[in-house]
Design a protein around this motif. Structure first.
Motif, mmCIF file in Angstrom:
data_model
loop_
_atom_site.group_PDB
_atom_site.id
_atom_site.type_symbol
_atom_site.label_atom_id
_atom_site.label_comp_id
_atom_site.label_asym_id
_atom_site.label_seq_id
_atom_site.Cartn_x
_atom_site.Cartn_y
_atom_site.Cartn_z
ATOM 1 N N GLY A 22 1.098 -4.521 8.942
ATOM 2 C CA GLY A 22 0.854 -5.671 9.798
ATOM 3 C C GLY A 22 0.459 -6.914 9.025
ATOM 4 N N PHE A 23 0.368 -6.803 7.692
ATOM 5 C CA PHE A 23 0.056 -7.958 6.847
ATOM 6 C C PHE A 23 1.338 -8.741 6.601
ATOM 7 C CE2 PHE A 23 -3.205 -4.997 4.677
ATOM 8 C CZ PHE A 23 -4.118 -5.198 5.680
ATOM 9 N N GLY A 31 -2.623 -11.697 -2.123
ATOM 10 C CA GLY A 31 -3.558 -10.654 -2.524
ATOM 11 C C GLY A 31 -3.316 -10.166 -3.938
ATOM 12 N N ILE A 32 -2.051 -10.092 -4.330
ATOM 13 C CA ILE A 32 -1.733 -9.717 -5.717
ATOM 14 C C ILE A 32 -2.227 -10.799 -6.663
ATOM 15 C CG2 ILE A 32 0.133 -9.340 -7.374
ATOM 16 C CD1 ILE A 32 1.741 -8.087 -5.045
ATOM 17 N N PRO A 37 -8.719 -6.211 -4.139
ATOM 18 C CA PRO A 37 -8.729 -4.754 -4.297
ATOM 19 C C PRO A 37 -8.014 -4.011 -3.173
ATOM 20 C CG PRO A 37 -10.979 -5.611 -4.071
ATOM 21 C CD PRO A 37 -10.053 -6.778 -4.085
ATOM 22 N N GLY A 38 -8.058 -4.552 -1.960
ATOM 23 C CA GLY A 38 -7.373 -3.901 -0.842
ATOM 24 C C GLY A 38 -5.872 -3.915 -0.999
ATOM 25 N N VAL A 39 -5.338 -5.027 -1.460
ATOM 26 C CA VAL A 39 -3.891 -5.131 -1.687
ATOM 27 C C VAL A 39 -3.494 -4.316 -2.912
ATOM 28 C CG1 VAL A 39 -2.011 -6.714 -2.264
ATOM 29 C CG2 VAL A 39 -3.687 -7.359 -0.518
ATOM 30 N N LEU A 40 -4.276 -4.399 -3.979
ATOM 31 C CA LEU A 40 -3.946 -3.650 -5.190
ATOM 32 C C LEU A 40 -4.016 -2.142 -4.968
ATOM 33 C CD1 LEU A 40 -5.705 -5.809 -7.927
ATOM 34 C CD2 LEU A 40 -3.307 -5.852 -7.196
ATOM 35 N N ALA A 61 -3.352 4.870 2.921
ATOM 36 C CA ALA A 61 -4.135 3.830 3.580
ATOM 37 C C ALA A 61 -3.728 3.632 5.044
ATOM 38 C CB ALA A 61 -3.982 2.509 2.821
ATOM 39 N N PHE A 62 -2.440 3.839 5.324
ATOM 40 C CA PHE A 62 -1.900 3.659 6.681
ATOM 41 C C PHE A 62 -1.060 4.882 7.006
ATOM 42 C CE2 PHE A 62 -2.719 -0.505 4.988
ATOM 43 C CZ PHE A 62 -3.274 -1.195 6.043
#
Length: 70
Positions: A22-23, A31-32, A37-40, A61-62
């Motif tokens: 959903g991002f 994010g990169i 940290p969430g994206v990485l 994660a999903f």
């Protein structure tokens, strides 16, 4: 929208990750750049101009939603 990815593929495309998480693509790319940290944690790898995402990390994660027939 349903997502069908061949079982033998080890990575997701950015378009697939946007559907799963959903991002937006911009959020993932920013994010990169920001070393978020969430994206990485989704395991991005860049090969030339293409970003692929670890299928194992994204699925952890999903978790995939499976439909159960009634």
């Amino acid at each position: 929208m349903s997502l069908t990815v061949p079982a033998d593929r080890r990575h997701y495309t950015t378009a697939e990750v946007t559907l799963i998480t959903g991002f937006s693509r911009d959020t993932l790319c920013q994010g990169i750049r920001d070393l978020d940290p969430g994206v990485l944690a989704l395991g991005p790898t860049k090969i030339r101009q293409t970003i692929n995402w670890s299928r194992v990390a994204v699925d952890a994660a999903f978790p995939p939603i499976t439909e159960v027939a009634a």
